[in-house]
Structure formats: C-alpha cells, structure tokens
Scaffold this motif. Structure first.
Motif, PDB file in Angstrom:
ATOM      1  N   VAL A  88       0.852  -1.185   0.000  1.00  0.00           N
ATOM      2  CA  VAL A  88       0.000   0.000   0.000  1.00  0.00           C
ATOM      3  C   VAL A  88       0.886   1.232   0.000  1.00  0.00           C
ATOM      4  CG1 VAL A  88      -1.752   1.322   1.243  1.00  0.00           C
ATOM      5  CG2 VAL A  88      -1.854  -1.183   1.221  1.00  0.00           C
ATOM      6  N   ARG A  89       0.710   2.083  -0.983  1.00  0.00           N
ATOM      7  CA  ARG A  89       1.440   3.347  -1.004  1.00  0.00           C
ATOM      8  C   ARG A  89       0.685   4.344  -0.150  1.00  0.00           C
ATOM      9  NH1 ARG A  89       1.979   7.312  -6.310  1.00  0.00           N
ATOM     10  NH2 ARG A  89       2.473   9.199  -5.129  1.00  0.00           N
ATOM     11  N   GLY A  90       1.263   4.735   0.954  1.00  0.00           N
ATOM     12  CA  GLY A  90       0.591   5.682   1.832  1.00  0.00           C
ATOM     13  C   GLY A  90       1.180   5.705   3.227  1.00  0.00           C
ATOM     14  N   ASP A  91       0.621   6.562   4.049  1.00  0.00           N
ATOM     15  CA  ASP A  91       1.069   6.791   5.417  1.00  0.00           C
ATOM     16  C   ASP A  91       0.397   5.780   6.340  1.00  0.00           C
ATOM     17  OD1 ASP A  91       1.720   7.730   7.924  1.00  0.00           O
ATOM     18  OD2 ASP A  91       1.082   9.794   7.573  1.00  0.00           O
ATOM     19  N   PHE A  92       1.185   4.906   6.933  1.00  0.00           N
ATOM     20  CA  PHE A  92       0.627   3.880   7.817  1.00  0.00           C
ATOM     21  C   PHE A  92      -0.211   4.491   8.933  1.00  0.00           C
ATOM     22  CE2 PHE A  92       1.015   1.680  11.879  1.00  0.00           C
ATOM     23  CZ  PHE A  92       0.471   0.447  11.578  1.00  0.00           C
ATOM     24  N   ALA A  93       0.252   5.594   9.503  1.00  0.00           N
ATOM     25  CA  ALA A  93      -0.431   6.183  10.654  1.00  0.00           C
ATOM     26  C   ALA A  93      -1.808   6.733  10.304  1.00  0.00           C
ATOM     27  CB  ALA A  93       0.434   7.283  11.277  1.00  0.00           C
ATOM     28  N   ARG A  94      -2.137   6.785   9.009  1.00  0.00           N
ATOM     29  CA  ARG A  94      -3.472   7.213   8.583  1.00  0.00           C
ATOM     30  C   ARG A  94      -4.348   6.034   8.145  1.00  0.00           C
ATOM     31  NH1 ARG A  94      -3.983  12.696   7.633  1.00  0.00           N
ATOM     32  NH2 ARG A  94      -2.056  13.907   7.748  1.00  0.00           N
ATOM     33  N   ALA A  95      -3.813   4.832   8.244  1.00  0.00           N
ATOM     34  CA  ALA A  95      -4.545   3.654   7.789  1.00  0.00           C
ATOM     35  C   ALA A  95      -5.658   3.289   8.766  1.00  0.00           C
ATOM     36  CB  ALA A  95      -3.589   2.478   7.631  1.00  0.00           C
ATOM     37  N   ARG A  96      -6.681   2.651   8.243  1.00  0.00           N
ATOM     38  CA  ARG A  96      -7.749   2.134   9.090  1.00  0.00           C
ATOM     39  C   ARG A  96      -7.347   0.746   9.580  1.00  0.00           C
ATOM     40  NH1 ARG A  96     -13.710   2.410   6.730  1.00  0.00           N
ATOM     41  NH2 ARG A  96     -13.147   4.616   6.983  1.00  0.00           N
ATOM     42  N   PRO A  97      -7.362   0.505  10.891  1.00  0.00           N
ATOM     43  CA  PRO A  97      -6.930  -0.802  11.399  1.00  0.00           C
ATOM     44  C   PRO A  97      -7.904  -1.913  11.005  1.00  0.00           C
ATOM     45  CG  PRO A  97      -7.788   0.566  13.178  1.00  0.00           C
ATOM     46  CD  PRO A  97      -7.715   1.441  11.974  1.00  0.00           C
ATOM     47  N   PRO A  98      -7.405  -3.117  10.838  1.00  0.00           N
ATOM     48  CA  PRO A  98      -8.273  -4.253  10.521  1.00  0.00           C
ATOM     49  C   PRO A  98      -9.307  -4.505  11.617  1.00  0.00           C
ATOM     50  CG  PRO A  98      -5.975  -4.807  10.134  1.00  0.00           C
ATOM     51  CD  PRO A  98      -5.981  -3.496  10.864  1.00  0.00           C
ATOM     52  N   ARG A  99     -10.402  -5.147  11.217  1.00  0.00           N
ATOM     53  CA  ARG A  99     -11.458  -5.481  12.176  1.00  0.00           C
ATOM     54  C   ARG A  99     -11.303  -6.894  12.711  1.00  0.00           C
ATOM     55  NH1 ARG A  99     -16.915  -2.863   9.379  1.00  0.00           N
ATOM     56  NH2 ARG A  99     -16.160  -0.696   9.337  1.00  0.00           N
ATOM     57  N   GLU A 100     -10.153  -7.454  12.523  1.00  0.00           N
ATOM     58  CA  GLU A 100      -9.820  -8.785  13.015  1.00  0.00           C
ATOM     59  C   GLU A 100      -8.494  -8.692  13.756  1.00  0.00           C
ATOM     60  OE1 GLU A 100      -9.406 -11.037   9.411  1.00  0.00           O
ATOM     61  OE2 GLU A 100      -7.384 -10.279   9.048  1.00  0.00           O
ATOM     62  N   PRO A 101      -8.150  -9.682  14.581  1.00  0.00           N
ATOM     63  CA  PRO A 101      -6.857  -9.640  15.277  1.00  0.00           C
ATOM     64  C   PRO A 101      -5.700  -9.538  14.283  1.00  0.00           C
ATOM     65  CG  PRO A 101      -8.269 -11.314  16.238  1.00  0.00           C
ATOM     66  CD  PRO A 101      -8.971 -10.839  15.001  1.00  0.00           C
ATOM     67  N   PHE A 102      -4.746  -8.687  14.607  1.00  0.00           N
ATOM     68  CA  PHE A 102      -3.598  -8.489  13.728  1.00  0.00           C
ATOM     69  C   PHE A 102      -2.409  -8.021  14.551  1.00  0.00           C
ATOM     70  CE2 PHE A 102      -5.258  -4.268  14.223  1.00  0.00           C
ATOM     71  CZ  PHE A 102      -4.176  -3.416  14.095  1.00  0.00           C
ATOM     72  N   ALA A 103      -1.227  -8.121  13.939  1.00  0.00           N
ATOM     73  CA  ALA A 103       0.007  -7.641  14.562  1.00  0.00           C
ATOM     74  C   ALA A 103       0.639  -6.584  13.671  1.00  0.00           C
ATOM     75  CB  ALA A 103       0.980  -8.794  14.791  1.00  0.00           C
ATOM     76  N   VAL A 104       1.517  -5.798  14.257  1.00  0.00           N
ATOM     77  CA  VAL A 104       2.311  -4.814  13.521  1.00  0.00           C
ATOM     78  C   VAL A 104       3.775  -5.159  13.725  1.00  0.00           C
ATOM     79  CG1 VAL A 104       3.007  -2.386  13.369  1.00  0.00           C
ATOM     80  CG2 VAL A 104       0.599  -2.984  13.680  1.00  0.00           C
ATOM     81  N   VAL A 105       4.524  -5.215  12.631  1.00  0.00           N
ATOM     82  CA  VAL A 105       5.955  -5.515  12.691  1.00  0.00           C
ATOM     83  C   VAL A 105       6.658  -4.611  11.701  1.00  0.00           C
ATOM     84  CG1 VAL A 105       7.758  -7.268  12.449  1.00  0.00           C
ATOM     85  CG2 VAL A 105       5.455  -7.948  13.192  1.00  0.00           C
ATOM     86  N   GLY A 106       7.758  -3.966  12.134  1.00  0.00           N
ATOM     87  CA  GLY A 106       8.456  -3.160  11.162  1.00  0.00           C
ATOM     88  C   GLY A 106       9.696  -2.455  11.677  1.00  0.00           C
ATOM     89  N   ASN A 107      10.543  -2.100  10.726  1.00  0.00           N
ATOM     90  CA  ASN A 107      11.673  -1.206  10.956  1.00  0.00           C
ATOM     91  C   ASN A 107      11.152   0.187  10.651  1.00  0.00           C
ATOM     92  OD1 ASN A 107      14.199   0.128  11.007  1.00  0.00           O
ATOM     93  ND2 ASN A 107      14.538  -0.352   8.838  1.00  0.00           N
TER      94      ASN A 107
END
Length: 257
Positions: A88-107
């Motif tokens: 996804v090209r875009g700003d992660f901090a503006r994304a809508r979070p999933p409505r299911e359990p999820f994790a975030v991982v990143g550098n």
C-alpha cells in the motif's frame, strides 16, 4: 555551496522520511524471533522489503505500507506474484486498522515513531507490535533509566512493554547516528484495570507535575493519598517519573475505593 548541494533527490527523500534500511540478516532474524509473525501482519515503512519478505517467508499475510512512491512501486513490482504480500502506497499512521486480530511488525522511521506507537495503542484488535526503534526511545518506554513515561504508564494495564534486543547502527544503510532496539508491545489477555477512564485521569493528574511530587499532584483531587502511597511503596517525596507502572495500579485501586 548550499546545504543541499551534492545530494540527489533520493538522498533528500531518505533524510526527510528517516529512511535507514535494514541490511543485517541477523538483525532481521532478531526481529522475526521477537515478532513470531502469523496471520494478518501490517508493516509500517516497508522500504526495500527486507522485513516484508521475511514476514511472508514465515507464513504471515502482510500488508506493507510505504509512503515513498518510488519505493512502494518497486516493492509492489517485486512482490506482485506473492499472494501473501500486499503493498500500500501511503502513510501507515493514517490507515484504518483491521477489524480482526492483527500484529504490527516493522523497521519504522525514527521520525514517525510516536505516531506509529500511538496508532498501535488505539487499534482495538491489535495483538502486538514489534518495532525497531531508536534504542533511547525503547529504553525510555521500558524503564531502562529507572524512569517511566506517561505513554507507558497510561497503557500499562492493557499492554506490556519490553526491550527485547539491541541492534547496532551498522545494521542499517545509511548508517544512523544512534543504535536501535527491538521494542515489543503486547496486549494483555486480561486488562489489569477495568476502568480505563478512571485510571487515565489518575495518571494524567500525576504527570501534571503540580507541586513537584506525585503526592502533591494527587492531593489536589483525591483523599487518603498518604495511605495509598504507603500501600504502593511510594515515598512522599517521589517525583512522577520514578513511580513504576505496577505502583500506579496499586494507587488506583487504593484511591478508587
């Protein structure tokens, strides 16, 4: 010559977007071991896709966010045949979070750390966030200096914070000026406090710094503060940063009776 002379557009983009790409396989492995990725994973700041591919190799369904259009385009082209990766090209901090359990991982980009962590803490279905951050940031959020921050204390009943591993600056290109760390934030199976609003109000008041001590701040609104401090093992002259998260929970329990 001007301050930007001799720099290419890519050099300027890297500086403006805090782009320090992970190039050390051992550091990638440390991040993966801490994250233990599975199911739906969102990746902020995917960059050149080193972490993206490592997540997918471990069976995660990855949505990789990259704000730099050139990098996002290249990563999408390289991974278009991989069914487990969506770019996804875009700003992660503006994304809508999933409505299911999820994790975030990143550098994650150092300049966006606070925004990304805040996003994670507000996402209702986040299970954990495993992030490469500046070492100093990770130490401050996990009590590494014997001091605790507002963001850690206020979220503690719902999330645990752990500095898992240190990652040297030589693991990145360009090489940043500071070392990094793997910071893991995990949602607790059961909250330690039920009344989020009441706990948050207590902590916010304590962190106002009125009077210079926790005792002075809390006495502006609560009764029996001295007894609550004694129950939590907090001295009367203690400043707010030296109060541990577990002591805040004891304070809340004592003052909310």
């Amino acid at each position: 010559m001007g301050a930007g002379a001799g720099r290419t557009a890519r050099d300027r983009a890297r500086r403006e977007l805090s782009q320090n790409f992970l190039v050390d396989r051992h550091a990638v492995d440390l991040l993966m071991e801490a994250a233990d990725p599975a199911g739906t994973v969102l990746e902020p700041g995917a960059g050149e896709g080193v972490v993206t591919r490592a997540l997918a190799e471990r069976g995660a369904r990855v949505t990789a966010y990259e704000i730099d259009p050139l990098l996002a385009g290249k990563l999408a082209a390289r991974t278009r045949t991989h069914g487990g990766i969506r770019v996804v090209r875009g700003d992660f901090a503006r994304a809508r979070p999933p409505r299911e359990p999820f994790a975030v991982v990143g550098n994650i980009p150092f300049s966006a750390t606070a925004r990304i962590v805040d996003w994670c803490l507000r996402a209702p279905h986040l299970t954990r966030a495993t992030l490469l951050t500046q070492l100093e940031y990770a130490r401050k959020r996990t009590g590494g200096y014997g001091r605790w921050s507002l963001v850690t204390v206020s979220s503690w009943p719902w999330f645990s914070w752990e500095l898992v591993a240190r990652v040297g600056r030589d693991s990145f290109r360009p090489v940043p000026s500071v070392d990094s760390a793997v910071l893991r934030i995990r949602r607790r199976p059961e909250p330690l406090v039920r009344d989020r609003r009441g706990f948050t109000e207590l902590v916010d008041l304590g962190f106002t710094g009125i009077g210079g001590t926790v005792r002075a701040s809390l006495r502006t609104r609560y009764r029996d503060v001295d007894a609550a401090l004694a129950a939590a093992g907090i001295g009367p002259d203690t400043v707010v940063a030296h109060v541990r998260p577990d002591q805040w929970i004891t304070l809340y329990e004592a003052l909310s009776r």
